[in-house]
Design a protein around this motif. Structure first.
Motif: not given
Length: 292
Positions: A53-54, A57-58, A61, A89, A93, A97
């Motif tokens: 999951r980490d 991140d992003g 975008e 996940n 995420a 967004t």
């Protein structure tokens, strides 16, 4: 439109990404190891692992829409558990967004039947992805015919290597295979068709045949005529070990696929045909293109 493709390095993803670019989309490929991926010109690459999951991140975008073309067969551990974790996940995420649309390629098979672990996992992923803050479109397909298709690789190698086959009963199961070019056409089409948002569709080629007929047809095209003798004692589980002896497909991938062959995979709801006009490829032509 800016589009993220999760599963860009897989069989379907490798065919879809160049077509998305050709349609004028800005494409970002989500891959675990960017150094091992040679993207088509104009494609951006972002590193991320759906089971971490980490690492996600992003990644969403500036993304408007995303394709989810991921499965965990062939990887270490319980593939159903990994499929569930990856989908959760992805949803987490994407939350908050600008992603407004997700397209998922799932597996065809009746809801009322006893599904294999492979098809059950596809259904579970559908339900998990449907919990996101976006509109989802699900396309359910049976065996996809193409040179790099693992399912078709099993069919081809059976046809090439066995002039006489003592076969399981699943060779009599009906299926509705679809050419990879037609799958890509539908994947592209739903993104440009607002009416498909929030819907689940079944897709297939123009022909319905049994798995046995498809193996025999492939053999004739390869000039490898074969004879089949179905026997009831050869269960799907036993036949999975039989396939191990005949093909080079890794058993972690082949076994879940073989266990799903007892399920009839024929389109029962063809609503998508009225929304996205695709000139479907006959199965014989699709096979000839795949083995050329």
């Amino acid at each position: 439109m800016t589009v993220l493709v999760a599963g860009a390095t897989g069989f379907v993803g490798r065919h879809l990404v160049p077509e998305l670019v050709a349609e004028g989309n800005a494409v970002t490929a989500l891959v675990r190891e960017p150094s091992s991926y040679d993207p088509p010109m104009g494609v951006s690459v972002v590193k991320g692992d759906l089971n971490d999951r980490d690492s996600l991140d992003g990644i969403f975008e500036g993304i408007d829409a995303a394709y989810y073309l991921v499965h965990s067969m062939g990887e270490d551990g319980d593939f159903m558990q990994r499929d569930r974790g990856a989908a959760r996940n992805f949803v987490d995420a994407a939350r908050g967004t600008g992603v407004s649309r997700v397209v998922y390629l799932s597996g065809l098979g009746g809801e009322r039947t006893t599904l294999s672990d492979h098809l059950t996992s596809r259904r579970e992923v559908e339900h998990i992805l449907a919990n996101g803050d976006y509109d989802i479109t699900v396309l359910r397909a049976a065996i996809v015919i193409g040179e790099d298709s693992v399912s078709f690789r099993i069919v081809r190698q059976l046809a090439e290597r066995l002039p006489l086959m003592i076969t399981p009963q699943w060779v009599r199961t009906e299926c509705q295979p679809i050419a990879i070019d037609d799958v890509v056409a539908y994947l592209l089409g739903v993104l440009d068709t607002p009416e498909t948002a929030g819907e689940t569709f079944e897709i297939g080629g123009p022909d319905v045949l049994t798995y046995g007929e498809m193996v025999l047809m492939t053999g004739e095209i390869l000039d490898r005529k074969a004879t089949m003798v179905p026997v009831p004692v050869l269960t799907p589980k036993l036949s999975a070990y039989w396939v191990d002896l005949v093909t080079d497909v890794p058993k972690d991938v082949a076994h879940p696929l073989i266990l799903g062959l007892k399920t009839r995979t024929v389109v029962e709801d063809d609503r998508i045909r009225s929304l996205i006009p695709v000139e479907l490829t006959p199965v014989e032509k699709a096979v000839r293109q795949a083995v050329a």
